[in-house]
Design an enzyme around this catalytic site. Structure first.
Site, PDB file in Angstrom:
ATOM      1  N   SER A   1      45.585  15.334   8.261  1.00  0.00           N
ATOM      2  CA  SER A   1      46.100  15.137   6.978  1.00  0.00           C
ATOM      3  C   SER A   1      45.275  14.817   5.878  1.00  0.00           C
ATOM      4  O   SER A   1      44.313  14.040   6.317  1.00  0.00           O
ATOM      5  CB  SER A   1      47.349  14.143   6.928  1.00  0.00           C
ATOM      6  OG  SER A   1      48.218  14.331   7.931  1.00  0.00           O
TER       7      SER A   1
HETATM    8  N1  SAH Z   1      48.322  12.446  11.927  1.00  0.00           N
HETATM    9  C1  SAH Z   1      47.719  13.643  12.236  1.00  0.00           C
HETATM   10  C2  SAH Z   1      48.048  14.835  11.458  1.00  0.00           C
HETATM   11  C3  SAH Z   1      48.058  16.040  12.246  1.00  0.00           C
HETATM   12  S1  SAH Z   1      48.958  17.603  11.650  1.00  0.00           S
HETATM   13  C4  SAH Z   1      46.020  13.338  11.643  1.00  0.00           C
HETATM   14  O1  SAH Z   1      45.843  12.568  11.063  1.00  0.00           O
HETATM   15  O2  SAH Z   1      45.197  14.173  12.349  1.00  0.00           O
HETATM   16  C5  SAH Z   1      50.486  17.303  12.621  1.00  0.00           C
HETATM   17  C6  SAH Z   1      50.528  17.219  14.183  1.00  0.00           C
HETATM   18  O3  SAH Z   1      51.937  17.059  14.658  1.00  0.00           O
HETATM   19  C7  SAH Z   1      49.909  18.316  14.946  1.00  0.00           C
HETATM   20  O4  SAH Z   1      48.879  17.877  15.647  1.00  0.00           O
HETATM   21  C8  SAH Z   1      51.048  18.966  15.722  1.00  0.00           C
HETATM   22  O5  SAH Z   1      50.728  19.674  16.814  1.00  0.00           O
HETATM   23  C9  SAH Z   1      51.907  17.861  15.908  1.00  0.00           C
HETATM   24  N2  SAH Z   1      53.190  18.142  16.160  1.00  0.00           N
HETATM   25  C10 SAH Z   1      54.171  19.091  15.314  1.00  0.00           C
HETATM   26  N3  SAH Z   1      55.438  18.943  15.997  1.00  0.00           N
HETATM   27  C11 SAH Z   1      55.371  18.103  16.890  1.00  0.00           C
HETATM   28  C12 SAH Z   1      56.305  17.516  17.800  1.00  0.00           C
HETATM   29  N4  SAH Z   1      57.681  17.854  17.975  1.00  0.00           N
HETATM   30  N5  SAH Z   1      56.232  16.422  18.605  1.00  0.00           N
HETATM   31  C13 SAH Z   1      54.851  15.685  18.557  1.00  0.00           C
HETATM   32  N6  SAH Z   1      53.676  16.267  17.812  1.00  0.00           N
HETATM   33  C14 SAH Z   1      54.266  17.481  17.079  1.00  0.00           C
END
Ligand code: SAH
Length: 215
Positions: free
Chosen positions: A65
């Site tokens: 993010s």
């Molecule tokens: N907070 C993270 C953001 C990653 S993007 C960072 O700082 O890097 C969002 C993430 O949510 C992705 O890795 C995606 O695979 C995950 N995601 C999407 N749907 C999900 C679910 N139902 N349960 C767990 N993770 C999920």
């Protein structure tokens, strides 16, 4: 080798300045951003850009993010030391490490096995004590519920009821809700067993939340 040089530290300080100009006012959140080397969480190709206020790819079609978004969501949570926090979407682990730096007891769920494996290894390597799980975060994590705070870092079509159920009274849930491209940030405070106070902030953009209560 992971090096956090004076140059990196300088760029990080500059990023903190930008976030504060954009309206992030919580000193503890800014201190945590100033402390965590975001370039450790990016692939080498993006290292030079790690302290720009932008999202970047982390593999498997997912992104780390944007720093403003991380700071904004974290600020909304008003983390106190030892708060039990459920994070959905571990991704790179950057947001996780910011929560840990604030003294939270973090439980984090990642849907993509490869990202889960990579981030679990990496956060341990950095010396963080973590509780990471591979699975569908839209179901929450009932084993350790209720939580003081819940943060969702992927864009949801609606707020999953399960997450509201797993929130303590006076707990806060922060979740982006909208379509697959644009979302509003929804902050819900559970003021009593069946009463929520809702605040909304516009114009965020996350990768989609998948799973049973996702897209
Ligand atoms: N907070 C993270 C953001 C990653 S993007 C960072 O700082 O890097 C969002 C993430 O949510 C992705 O890795 C995606 O695979 C995950 N995601 C999407 N749907 C999900 C679910 N139902 N349960 C767990 N993770 C999920």
């Amino acid at each position: 080798m992971l090096v956090d040089s004076y140059k990196h530290k300088g760029m990080r300080k500059n990023l903190v300045e930008i976030l504060s100009q954009k309206g992030i006012s919580d000193k503890a959140v800014l201190d945590a951003i100033n402390k965590v080397p975001r370039h450790f969480f990016l692939e080498n190709a993006f290292e030079a850009h790690a302290y720009e206020d932008k999202a970047f790819p982390i593999g498997n079609g997912q992104t780390i993010s944007q720093p403003y978004t991380v700071a904004f969501q974290t600020q909304c949570l008003q983390i106190k030391k030892n708060d039990k926090v459920l994070e959905i979407g571990t991704g790179s682990g950057y947001q996780t490490s910011i929560l840990l730096e604030l003294g939270a007891d973090v439980y984090s769920i990642e849907y993509v096995k490869e990202l889960y494996d990579k981030t679990k290894y990496f956060l341990n390597f950095l010396g963080y004590k973590t509780n990471l799980y591979n699975g569908d975060g839209t179901l929450g994590l009932s084993k350790y519920a209720p939580y003081d705070k819940i943060i969702v870092t992927a864009g949801a079509p609606t707020v999953p009821d399960t997450l509201i159920e797993q929130l303590k009274i006076n707990g806060i849930l922060i979740i982006p809700v909208g379509n697959r491209e644009k979302q509003s940030m929804v902050k819900l405070t559970k003021v009593s067993e069946n009463q929520l106070v809702k605040e909304t902030y516009e114009n965020f953009s996350f990768v989609p939340l998948v799973g049973k209560n996702g897209w």
